[in-house]
Design a protein around this motif. Structure first.
Motif, PDB file in Angstrom:
ATOM      1  N   GLY A  91     -32.909  35.183  39.729  1.00 26.92           N
ATOM      2  CA  GLY A  91     -32.606  34.215  38.676  1.00 26.92           C
ATOM      3  C   GLY A  91     -31.103  34.099  38.515  1.00 26.92           C
ATOM      4  O   GLY A  91     -30.344  34.364  39.453  1.00 26.92           O
ATOM      5  N   HIS A  92     -30.663  33.717  37.354  1.00 30.12           N
ATOM      6  CA  HIS A  92     -29.229  33.617  37.106  1.00 30.12           C
ATOM      7  C   HIS A  92     -28.909  34.135  35.708  1.00 30.12           C
ATOM      8  O   HIS A  92     -29.759  34.172  34.823  1.00 30.12           O
ATOM      9  N   LEU A  93     -27.657  34.547  35.539  1.00 28.33           N
ATOM     10  CA  LEU A  93     -27.192  35.094  34.275  1.00 28.33           C
ATOM     11  C   LEU A  93     -25.844  34.482  33.945  1.00 28.33           C
ATOM     12  O   LEU A  93     -24.881  34.637  34.699  1.00 28.33           O
ATOM     13  N   GLY A  94     -25.775  33.758  32.830  1.00 33.31           N
ATOM     14  CA  GLY A  94     -24.517  33.197  32.351  1.00 33.31           C
ATOM     15  C   GLY A  94     -23.860  34.185  31.393  1.00 33.31           C
ATOM     16  O   GLY A  94     -24.423  34.519  30.362  1.00 33.31           O
ATOM     17  N   LEU A  95     -22.673  34.669  31.769  1.00 34.34           N
ATOM     18  CA  LEU A  95     -21.999  35.710  31.000  1.00 34.34           C
ATOM     19  C   LEU A  95     -20.601  35.262  30.602  1.00 34.34           C
ATOM     20  O   LEU A  95     -19.785  34.908  31.451  1.00 34.34           O
ATOM     21  N   GLY A  96     -20.324  35.269  29.303  1.00 34.49           N
ATOM     22  CA  GLY A  96     -18.992  34.952  28.799  1.00 34.49           C
ATOM     23  C   GLY A  96     -18.256  36.231  28.426  1.00 34.49           C
ATOM     24  O   GLY A  96     -18.878  37.230  28.070  1.00 34.49           O
ATOM     25  N   PHE A  97     -16.928  36.202  28.536  1.00 34.92           N
ATOM     26  CA  PHE A  97     -16.155  37.391  28.179  1.00 34.92           C
ATOM     27  C   PHE A  97     -14.741  36.985  27.795  1.00 34.92           C
ATOM     28  O   PHE A  97     -14.231  35.959  28.243  1.00 34.92           O
ATOM     29  N   THR A  98     -14.114  37.804  26.976  1.00 36.64           N
ATOM     30  CA  THR A  98     -12.715  37.596  26.628  1.00 36.64           C
ATOM     31  C   THR A  98     -11.841  38.178  27.731  1.00 36.64           C
ATOM     32  O   THR A  98     -12.321  38.898  28.607  1.00 36.64           O
ATOM     33  N   ALA A  99     -10.548  37.879  27.668  1.00 38.25           N
ATOM     34  CA  ALA A  99      -9.635  38.319  28.727  1.00 38.25           C
ATOM     35  C   ALA A  99      -9.639  39.828  28.909  1.00 38.25           C
ATOM     36  O   ALA A  99      -9.497  40.334  30.024  1.00 38.25           O
ATOM     37  N   SER A 100      -9.835  40.568  27.822  1.00 39.34           N
ATOM     38  CA  SER A 100      -9.785  42.026  27.916  1.00 39.34           C
ATOM     39  C   SER A 100     -11.103  42.636  28.391  1.00 39.34           C
ATOM     40  O   SER A 100     -11.143  43.821  28.752  1.00 39.34           O
TER      41      SER A 100
END
Length: 298
Positions: A91-100
């Protein structure tokens, strides 16, 4: 057409004998003969020529055999795909993250272990600020977000947050800056009148608000000399002498020429939060479990 009919047909085609085929299938011969007749009636063709002494495929049966075999293989593949998807293996996983985010050891470790354990899950990574991540998780553009905030982020009712860790914030400044040369650790008050380099909106959402509040509590309004949109720009401007900035301790692993990091006398902390909908897809649930496994705030 029942897949069982195809299995019965292929077994008879391989054995060319109803008795032996029935024995292989673990059923008696009369029900097997009935199932083959039912398949022939459904197709409107004879698949076998039967005599008292032998069984052989008709021309229709001979051409039907490889198609039936391919259908069973595809059905088995489809079943395996569905089971693997349910286990979060594909499947797929959409992952957001901050710069740190990637500089936090637990996050870097979780990403590595997830990719090793689930190599066929497509990871879609997005570096975004807090508010953008919350909106994108809300509208299902992301499955999971990793956001910075000093307090639990304000989320829609169908979303939840988990604190992964809380760490000190450090003052990053050029090594010849007076605050870098002095023996004592700096305080928030020492930043009064100092030109500062900070993240601009939206990347600074959460941190900037809290930092401003701390400065105002100390009796001054911070002087923002420049706003940066990326980590590279932020630290580059500090190295170039445009002013100090404040970073998470995890980002102190970065080496930038002419830049040193100092602790505040009164600790200033920031937390990293995992945010997602209450109901997760199997890949997202697998990633969540991987991250929480090593979280010190668990």
């Amino acid at each position: 057409m029942d897949l069982r009919h195809l299995r019965y047909f292929l077994t008879v085609a391989e054995e060319m004998h109803f008795g032996r085929a029935a024995l292989r299938l673990g059923i008696s011969q009369p029900p097997l003969s009935q199932q083959i007749r039912a398949l022939e009636e459904e197709l409107g063709v004879r698949l076998f020529d039967r005599t008292s002494r032998r069984v052989r495929l008709t021309e229709a049966g001979r051409l039907f055999e490889p198609e039936a075999r391919a259908t069973l293989v595809q059905a088995d593949r489809a079943s395996q795909t569905a089971r693997r998807a349910q286990r979060g293996e594909i499947g797929h996983l959409g992952l957001g993250f901050t710069a740190s985010g990637p500089f936090v050891p637990q996050i870097a470790s979780a990403l590595y272990r997830f990719r090793q354990t689930y190599p066929q899950v497509e990871l879609i990574l997005r570096e975004q600020g807090r508010d953008e991540q919350i909106e994108n998780v809300r509208n299902h553009q992301l499955d999971i977000g990793l956001v910075r905030d000093f307090l639990p982020p304000v989320l829609p009712e169908d979303m939840v947050s988990h604190c992964l860790l809380t760490e000190d914030m450090l003052l990053a400044l050029r090594d010849d800056h007076p605050l870098a040369l002095r023996k004592d650790d700096p305080s928030i008050t020492d930043l009064a009148g100092e030109p500062l380099v900070l993240y601009g909106a939206p990347n600074g959402a959460g941190f900037t608000e809290h930092f401003f509040a701390q400065c105002e509590a100390a009796g001054f309004v911070p002087r923002i000399a420049h706003e940066a949109r990326s980590l590279a720009t932020l630290l580059g401007l500090v190295s170039a002498g445009f002013g100090p900035t404040v970073i998470a301790r995890s980002m102190a692993r970065l080496h930038v020429d002419n830049v040193v990091n100092r602790r505040f006398t009164s600790p200033v902390t920031s937390s990293l939060w995992l945010i997602h909908h209450r109901t997760l897809s199997p890949p997202a649930e697998a990633f969540r479990a991987t991250v929480l496994e090593d979280s010190p705030a668990r």
